[in-house]
Design an enzyme around this catalytic site. Sequence first.
Site, PDB file in Angstrom:
ATOM      1  N   ARG A 106      -1.828-126.143  -8.136  1.00  0.00           N
ATOM      2  CA  ARG A 106      -0.693-126.971  -7.749  1.00  0.00           C
ATOM      3  C   ARG A 106      -1.227-128.106  -6.878  1.00  0.00           C
ATOM      4  NH1 ARG A 106       3.205-126.564  -3.021  1.00  0.00           N
ATOM      5  NH2 ARG A 106       4.939-127.897  -3.661  1.00  0.00           N
ATOM      6  N   ARG A 148      12.728-129.854   8.282  1.00  0.00           N
ATOM      7  CA  ARG A 148      12.757-131.311   8.053  1.00  0.00           C
ATOM      8  C   ARG A 148      14.191-131.834   8.078  1.00  0.00           C
ATOM      9  NH1 ARG A 148       9.720-130.612   2.713  1.00  0.00           N
ATOM     10  NH2 ARG A 148       7.716-129.802   3.419  1.00  0.00           N
ATOM     11  N   GLU A 193       7.402-121.292 -10.412  1.00  0.00           N
ATOM     12  CA  GLU A 193       6.448-122.393 -10.508  1.00  0.00           C
ATOM     13  C   GLU A 193       5.085-121.909 -10.990  1.00  0.00           C
ATOM     14  OE1 GLU A 193       8.047-123.183  -6.535  1.00  0.00           O
ATOM     15  OE2 GLU A 193       7.436-125.257  -6.838  1.00  0.00           O
ATOM     16  N   HIS A 243       8.607-130.946  -5.865  1.00  0.00           N
ATOM     17  CA  HIS A 243       9.176-129.724  -6.471  1.00  0.00           C
ATOM     18  C   HIS A 243       9.388-129.926  -7.972  1.00  0.00           C
ATOM     19  CE1 HIS A 243      11.292-128.566  -2.410  1.00  0.00           C
ATOM     20  NE2 HIS A 243      10.085-128.008  -2.485  1.00  0.00           N
ATOM     21  N   ASN A 260      -2.366-122.239  -5.069  1.00  0.00           N
ATOM     22  CA  ASN A 260      -1.574-123.204  -4.319  1.00  0.00           C
ATOM     23  C   ASN A 260      -2.183-123.290  -2.917  1.00  0.00           C
ATOM     24  OD1 ASN A 260       0.318-124.672  -2.942  1.00  0.00           O
ATOM     25  ND2 ASN A 260       2.080-123.440  -3.578  1.00  0.00           N
TER      26      ASN A 260
END
Length: 384
Positions: free
Chosen positions: A77, A227, A372, A166, A13
């Site tokens: 990813r 965010r 993940e 996601h 990742n």
Amino acid sequence: MTKAASGLVLVLNSGSSSIKYQLVDPVAGTALLSGLVEQIGEADSPVADHAAGLRLIHQQLVDSGIDLAAVRAVGHRVVHGGNLFHAPTLITDAVVAEVARLAELAPLHNPANVIGIEVARTDFPDVPHVAVFDTGFFHSLPAAAASYAVDHDVATRYGIRRYGFHGTSHEYVSGEVAAVLGRDPGELNIIVLHLGNGASASAVQGGVAVETSMGLTPLEGLVMGTRSGDIDPGVLFHLNRTAQMGVDELDELLNRRSGLKGLSGVNDFRELLEQREAGGALGEAAGLAYDVYIHRLRKYVGAYLAVLGRVDAIAFTAGVGENAPSVREDSLAGLDGLGIVVDPERNRTGKGARVISADGSRTTVLVVPTNEELAIARAAWQFV
Ligand code: ADP
């Protein structure tokens, strides 16, 4: 019964300044090794670039004593697949070029993904490299959910739509919900709440995503660590006109200086809870941040109840979702009338994937740890 221990998958990742890795046995579902190289390319960091970062990872793999010949595939990813990619994809030069081109939609993420892929392909030249897209699971969003109500020609020309992110986590967790309940995923309506540093909600109908809270970029939707999530776009025009903030400053404001951090000064949820406990002015700010976070979450749960009509399960996952009982309790409090009852004792105890709703709750509420890396490893394994 033989459990083919036929190989391992290296999952990578690559972010703009970090590479996370995990060495996974996709058949046993276990991680043999994981790690993180940080501060890539930063001033006075020993890791000059992604190539150096990957060399470091290679060295850590060698030092671990694991036979690297057992690495049969590398899973990457990749953040944005645009309208082009949804299924896990065998990486070729043409695929790398397309992922690079999609940087237009994900300027912070895709370039780092591309560098990670290129370096890893030189490092592990003899095994399949597979891209797994964070947007992939959401390519199924119905047009009514995926479209922004803006000028059609502008939207088409610039790829303006809701892509969602996601996806690997939402897909994995919704599958795990069905497994925990011993039900066929095809007959379940599920709301998944992925609450980590980034946060997103999804509505999954019979295994297919029909709504999600993130949009063109991961900025839309829930309140996150740094965010803002949903905001009136008019705020941007206003700040541009009255505070002369340019596009980069606004981008930075909403992506890095907003959310929990903007409201309270801290983006880490544990610190937020501690600061709230401590009281005083900072505690008050943390309390407001917590309340805004919970309120937004409840709004999304309510919206997705209406989108799905009938909800069989609500699953909490990722760092906050898995570890903060108060978030689960507060976001679903008082929804008995809608058939959602969290059991306080179950909510505060237990480990791993588990049910936390009361026996009489029409909707089953669960905590499901996301994974993940395992999902990416399994996807990559298909190509071995
Ligand atoms: P990422 O999006 O980076 O993968 P994670 O899913 O690891 O993030 O989630 C990180 C968040 O989870 C942080 O805000 C962290 O404070 C929060 N978290 C982790 N453990 C706990 C805990 N025990 N209680 C509350 N929040 C927690």
